[in-house]
Design a protein around this motif. Structure first.
Motif, PDB file in Angstrom:
ATOM      1  N   LEU A 106      96.285  87.519 106.383  1.00  0.00           N
ATOM      2  CA  LEU A 106      97.616  87.126 105.920  1.00  0.00           C
ATOM      3  C   LEU A 106      98.422  86.513 107.047  1.00  0.00           C
ATOM      4  N   ASN A 107      98.355  87.112 108.240  1.00  0.00           N
ATOM      5  CA  ASN A 107      99.130  86.587 109.363  1.00  0.00           C
ATOM      6  C   ASN A 107      98.688  85.182 109.732  1.00  0.00           C
ATOM      7  N   ASN A 108      97.377  84.970 109.761  1.00  0.00           N
ATOM      8  CA  ASN A 108      96.870  83.636 110.072  1.00  0.00           C
ATOM      9  C   ASN A 108      97.313  82.620 109.034  1.00  0.00           C
ATOM     10  N   PHE A 109      97.283  83.021 107.761  1.00  0.00           N
ATOM     11  CA  PHE A 109      97.697  82.106 106.705  1.00  0.00           C
ATOM     12  C   PHE A 109      99.179  81.796 106.807  1.00  0.00           C
ATOM     13  N   GLN A 110      99.991  82.826 107.072  1.00  0.00           N
ATOM     14  CA  GLN A 110     101.436  82.615 107.168  1.00  0.00           C
ATOM     15  C   GLN A 110     101.769  81.697 108.330  1.00  0.00           C
ATOM     16  N   ASN A 111     101.109  81.863 109.468  1.00  0.00           N
ATOM     17  CA  ASN A 111     101.368  80.988 110.608  1.00  0.00           C
ATOM     18  C   ASN A 111     101.036  79.548 110.282  1.00  0.00           C
ATOM     19  N   LYS A 112      99.931  79.330 109.583  1.00  0.00           N
ATOM     20  CA  LYS A 112      99.546  77.977 109.199  1.00  0.00           C
ATOM     21  C   LYS A 112     100.552  77.382 108.223  1.00  0.00           C
ATOM     22  N   TYR A 169     102.707  79.124  98.296  1.00  0.00           N
ATOM     23  CA  TYR A 169     101.330  78.912  98.735  1.00  0.00           C
ATOM     24  C   TYR A 169     100.420  79.988  98.142  1.00  0.00           C
ATOM     25  N   PRO A 170      99.418  79.606  97.372  1.00  0.00           N
ATOM     26  CA  PRO A 170      98.449  80.598  96.914  1.00  0.00           C
ATOM     27  C   PRO A 170      97.415  80.880  98.014  1.00  0.00           C
ATOM     28  N   TYR A 171      96.976  82.104  98.106  1.00  0.00           N
ATOM     29  CA  TYR A 171      95.893  82.450  99.024  1.00  0.00           C
ATOM     30  C   TYR A 171      95.131  83.636  98.442  1.00  0.00           C
ATOM     31  N   GLU A 172      93.979  83.924  99.005  1.00  0.00           N
ATOM     32  CA  GLU A 172      93.149  85.017  98.525  1.00  0.00           C
ATOM     33  C   GLU A 172      92.970  86.063  99.614  1.00  0.00           C
ATOM     34  N   GLU A 173      93.042  87.317  99.206  1.00  0.00           N
ATOM     35  CA  GLU A 173      92.763  88.429 100.099  1.00  0.00           C
ATOM     36  C   GLU A 173      91.432  89.057  99.699  1.00  0.00           C
ATOM     37  N   SER A 193      83.405  94.266  97.789  1.00  0.00           N
ATOM     38  CA  SER A 193      84.520  93.421  98.206  1.00  0.00           C
ATOM     39  C   SER A 193      84.945  92.533  97.047  1.00  0.00           C
ATOM     40  N   ILE A 194      86.240  92.511  96.761  1.00  0.00           N
ATOM     41  CA  ILE A 194      86.764  91.652  95.703  1.00  0.00           C
ATOM     42  C   ILE A 194      87.825  90.731  96.286  1.00  0.00           C
ATOM     43  N   ARG A 195      88.024  89.587  95.639  1.00  0.00           N
ATOM     44  CA  ARG A 195      89.043  88.638  96.072  1.00  0.00           C
ATOM     45  C   ARG A 195      90.239  88.721  95.134  1.00  0.00           C
ATOM     46  N   VAL A 196      91.410  88.853  95.712  1.00  0.00           N
ATOM     47  CA  VAL A 196      92.649  88.980  94.941  1.00  0.00           C
ATOM     48  C   VAL A 196      93.569  87.825  95.303  1.00  0.00           C
ATOM     49  N   ARG A 197      94.099  87.105  94.311  1.00  0.00           N
ATOM     50  CA  ARG A 197      95.010  85.988  94.579  1.00  0.00           C
ATOM     51  C   ARG A 197      96.409  86.508  94.860  1.00  0.00           C
ATOM     52  N   ARG A 198      96.992  86.023  95.923  1.00  0.00           N
ATOM     53  CA  ARG A 198      98.364  86.351  96.307  1.00  0.00           C
ATOM     54  C   ARG A 198      99.137  85.054  96.486  1.00  0.00           C
ATOM     55  N   TYR A 199     100.462  85.189  96.679  1.00  0.00           N
ATOM     56  CA  TYR A 199     101.305  84.020  96.922  1.00  0.00           C
ATOM     57  C   TYR A 199     102.227  84.296  98.098  1.00  0.00           C
ATOM     58  N   LEU A 200     102.346  83.316  98.966  1.00  0.00           N
ATOM     59  CA  LEU A 200     103.291  83.369 100.074  1.00  0.00           C
ATOM     60  C   LEU A 200     104.434  82.424  99.740  1.00  0.00           C
ATOM     61  N   ASP A 201     105.629  82.955  99.555  1.00  0.00           N
ATOM     62  CA  ASP A 201     106.772  82.169  99.104  1.00  0.00           C
ATOM     63  C   ASP A 201     107.729  81.858 100.252  1.00  0.00           C
ATOM     64  N   ASN A 245      94.164  69.582 101.175  1.00  0.00           N
ATOM     65  CA  ASN A 245      93.249  68.995 102.150  1.00  0.00           C
ATOM     66  C   ASN A 245      93.751  69.353 103.534  1.00  0.00           C
ATOM     67  N   SER A 246      93.186  68.735 104.563  1.00  0.00           N
ATOM     68  CA  SER A 246      93.558  69.100 105.926  1.00  0.00           C
ATOM     69  C   SER A 246      95.015  68.791 106.243  1.00  0.00           C
ATOM     70  N   ARG A 247      95.605  67.832 105.515  1.00  0.00           N
ATOM     71  CA  ARG A 247      96.998  67.446 105.767  1.00  0.00           C
ATOM     72  C   ARG A 247      97.966  68.198 104.873  1.00  0.00           C
ATOM     73  N   TYR A 248      97.603  68.415 103.611  1.00  0.00           N
ATOM     74  CA  TYR A 248      98.473  69.070 102.650  1.00  0.00           C
ATOM     75  C   TYR A 248      97.757  70.266 102.033  1.00  0.00           C
ATOM     76  N   PRO A 249      98.139  71.484 102.385  1.00  0.00           N
ATOM     77  CA  PRO A 249      97.492  72.655 101.799  1.00  0.00           C
ATOM     78  C   PRO A 249      97.893  72.844 100.345  1.00  0.00           C
ATOM     79  N   LYS A 250      97.177  73.712  99.652  1.00  0.00           N
ATOM     80  CA  LYS A 250      97.533  74.025  98.276  1.00  0.00           C
ATOM     81  C   LYS A 250      98.945  74.569  98.230  1.00  0.00           C
ATOM     82  N   CYS A 251      99.747  74.077  97.284  1.00  0.00           N
ATOM     83  CA  CYS A 251     101.077  74.648  97.132  1.00  0.00           C
ATOM     84  C   CYS A 251     101.726  74.132  95.859  1.00  0.00           C
TER      85      CYS A 251
END
Length: 280
Positions: A8-14, A73-77, A85-93, A257-263
């Motif tokens: 999560l921290n890495n995703f938030q920094n990005k 921003y959607p992301y998976e944990e 191990s399961i993947r859960v979708r979260r959102y960083l607002d 993509n590398s310039r525009y992340p999912k959002c």
């Protein structure tokens, strides 16, 4: 269940590092027929009564528009559960505000007027809060609003492109620049000449719709648009010509993509100094 905090921290920094460049890049973008893309105009079921105004109002110093901003921003944990191990979708607002005010440009500027623009986000130490100027002229006959930059090689000015059309009708198309305007050099590594090219869009007026914002209900012109650096980006903006600027903007980047992340980003008018016409 256990959750990886480092993920999560890495995703938030990005996200913090990219949210502003992503936001300005699609602020007056377009829908396009080039590169195989097609434009869908409103169906008869979607069409509403045409807006009362078909010409953008003349802007003057003091005119101000304030928008509520939500960038999601959607992301998976990856979480451990029952030995698997399961993947859960979260959102960083990211929530904030975007304010645009017409001001008189300083001496030596390329135009007499400018938009003073301010963006503020609720997250502390987000490195995204800033204020900048975008210079523009408005043709007194057509009412078209055009962005300009100072010519670095002399005292003249360089036309960047259309910010707001002067006249409105269904099916019209135009080449536009972001309503955010180009950011100062300190906020991007892209050279000025390339920056102008990268942020132009093909726009089409897809029809008229009734739009509800905090200020009230409006008959608005819907503009669909495409950013050629992010072909999968879906972007729509609604304009009420009598207010001089946009009412609402929704931008979705489904794959990224590398310039525009999912959002998904939404901007919605919350207040304005422009007198709102009485509705019958």
């Amino acid at each position: 269940m256990t959750t990886s905090k480092s993920t999560l921290n890495n995703f938030q920094n990005k996200a913090i590092a990219t949210v502003l460049s992503l936001t300005w890049a699609f602020q007056c973008g377009a829908a396009s027929v080039r590169a195989g893309h097609t434009i869908s105009l409103s169906t008869s079921q979607d069409r509403q009564q045409k807006p009362a105004e078909s010409k953008t109002r003349l802007l003057s110093p003091g005119d101000t528009w304030t928008y509520a901003v939500l960038t999601r921003y959607p992301y998976e944990e990856h979480m451990a559960q029952d030995g698997s191990s399961i993947r859960v979708r979260r959102y960083l607002d990211f929530r904030g505000s975007y304010t645009v005010k017409v001001v008189k440009a300083q001496e030596g500027a390329p135009t007499d007027l400018a938009f003073l623009k301010t963006v503020r986000f609720d997250r502390k130490n987000n490195d995204m809060d800033r204020t900048w100027l975008v210079y523009f002229d408005q043709d007194k006959d057509s009412n078209k609003v055009t962005e300009y930059r100072k010519d670095p090689s002399g005292d003249g000015k360089i036309e960047v492109g259309c910010m707001v059309p002067g006249a409105w009708f269904e099916g019209m198309s135009y080449v536009s620049v972001p309503l955010y305007g180009l950011l100062p050099k300190s906020n991007t590594s892209v050279p000025d000449d390339q920056l102008i090219d990268l942020t132009k869009f093909d726009a089409v007026v897809a029809g008229s719709e009734t739009i509800k914002v905090k200020c009230g209900n409006f008959q608005a012109w819907k503009v669909s648009r495409l950013n050629n650096t992010a072909p999968d980006m879906v972007n729509n903006v609604w304009f009420a010509p009598e207010l001089g600027y946009f009412l609402k903007m929704i931008t979705t980047t489904p794959t990224g993509n590398s310039r525009y992340p999912k959002c998904i980003e939404t901007m919605e008018l919350s207040s304005t100094t422009i007198p709102i016409p009485a509705r019958s």
